[in-house]
Design a protein around this motif. Structure first.
Motif, short mmCIF file in Angstrom:
data_model
loop_
_atom_site.label_atom_id
_atom_site.label_comp_id
_atom_site.label_asym_id
_atom_site.label_seq_id
_atom_site.Cartn_x
_atom_site.Cartn_y
_atom_site.Cartn_z
N GLU A 63 0.82 -1.20 0.00
CA GLU A 63 0.00 0.00 0.00
C GLU A 63 0.86 1.26 0.00
O GLU A 63 0.32 2.36 -0.02
N ASN A 64 2.19 1.07 0.05
CA ASN A 64 3.09 2.21 0.11
C ASN A 64 4.24 2.01 -0.88
O ASN A 64 4.56 0.89 -1.26
N THR A 65 4.87 3.12 -1.25
CA THR A 65 6.03 3.04 -2.12
C THR A 65 7.22 2.46 -1.37
O THR A 65 7.31 2.56 -0.14
N SER B 175 1.81 3.18 -8.15
CA SER B 175 2.45 2.53 -9.29
C SER B 175 3.26 1.32 -8.83
O SER B 175 4.17 1.44 -8.00
N LEU B 176 2.91 0.14 -9.36
CA LEU B 176 3.70 -1.07 -9.14
C LEU B 176 4.75 -1.13 -10.24
O LEU B 176 4.43 -0.97 -11.42
N ALA C 95 5.78 -0.71 -15.42
CA ALA C 95 4.94 -0.11 -14.38
C ALA C 95 3.47 -0.35 -14.69
O ALA C 95 3.06 -0.39 -15.86
N ALA C 96 2.67 -0.53 -13.65
CA ALA C 96 1.22 -0.69 -13.79
C ALA C 96 0.56 0.01 -12.60
O ALA C 96 1.08 -0.01 -11.49
N MET C 97 -0.59 0.61 -12.85
CA MET C 97 -1.25 1.38 -11.80
C MET C 97 -2.76 1.35 -11.99
O MET C 97 -3.25 1.34 -13.12
#
Length: 199
Positions: A16-18, A34-35, A189-191
């Motif tokens: 849930e956090n960067t 962003s993953l 990246a995916a979001m």
């Protein structure tokens, strides 16, 4: 950012956090987070669950594919094969080394695989002699998905169809490749946006 996890066990984390995480995959339901993961020949795989609004990004090389990382994710999410819930999932294969370029000598996993897994690998690999195999990771995962109950259609399974080893554009190679001896990595990246996932 997912950094490939050490050891033999596949690791998928809910975040849930960067931050930087030692794992093989990241999952989230949090919008606008962003993953990301870094690869050079392994296949980045994005999975979106439309019903639950959750997203995953997986690092699928020989290890992750052999460990059935996608199936592990579906079990983690409580999705049973060949049920209506499978139709809520969308999978996209990012750039990775293709079956014409990925040569593996004496894959150690072959000796320990059960007959079902070995038969599946034999469907997507070509023995070229001297213990060497050409292996198609995307084809393996695609077959695994259809066996799980996915419809083999563009809406549910998609691929960018770029090989990190041989794809080029006017002589320019846009992807790093470990097999070409390069040390760099490119990032996928995916979001989840407020309305839909963004790959």
């Amino acid at each position: 950012v997912a950094e490939m996890a050490p050891g033999d066990e596949a690791v998928i984390l809910d975040v849930e956090n960067t931050g930087v995480y030692g794992c093989d995959g990241l999952c989230t339901k949090k919008p606008n987070l962003s993953l990301t993961l870094k690869t050079a020949d392994c296949v980045p795989v994005t999975v979106f669950d439309r019903k639950e609004g959750r997203l995953a990004l997986l690092h699928c090389g020989l290890k992750g594919t052999n460990d059935r990382l996608l199936n592990q994710l579906f079990r983690r999410w409580g999705i049973v094969p060949h049920t209506d819930r499978v139709s809520d999932l969308q999978v996209v294969f990012g750039p990775g080394i293709c079956g014409r370029c990925y040569k593996v000598k004496n894959p150690p996993q072959l000796e320990s695989w059960d007959p079902v897994k070995r038969a599946l690998w034999e469907r997507i690999s070509t023995h070229i002699g001297d213990g060497k195999y050409m292996i198609d990771l995307v084809r393996f995962m695609h077959n695994d998905l259809t066996d799980y109950g996915f419809a083999p259609v563009l809406e549910q399974i998609d691929s960018v169809h770029y090989c990190t080893y041989h794809s080029s554009f006017g002589g320019y190679r846009p992807f790093f490749s470990h097999r070409r001896g390069e040390s760099g990595r490119f990032m996928t990246a995916a979001m989840i946006t407020e309305t839909r996932p963004s790959f």
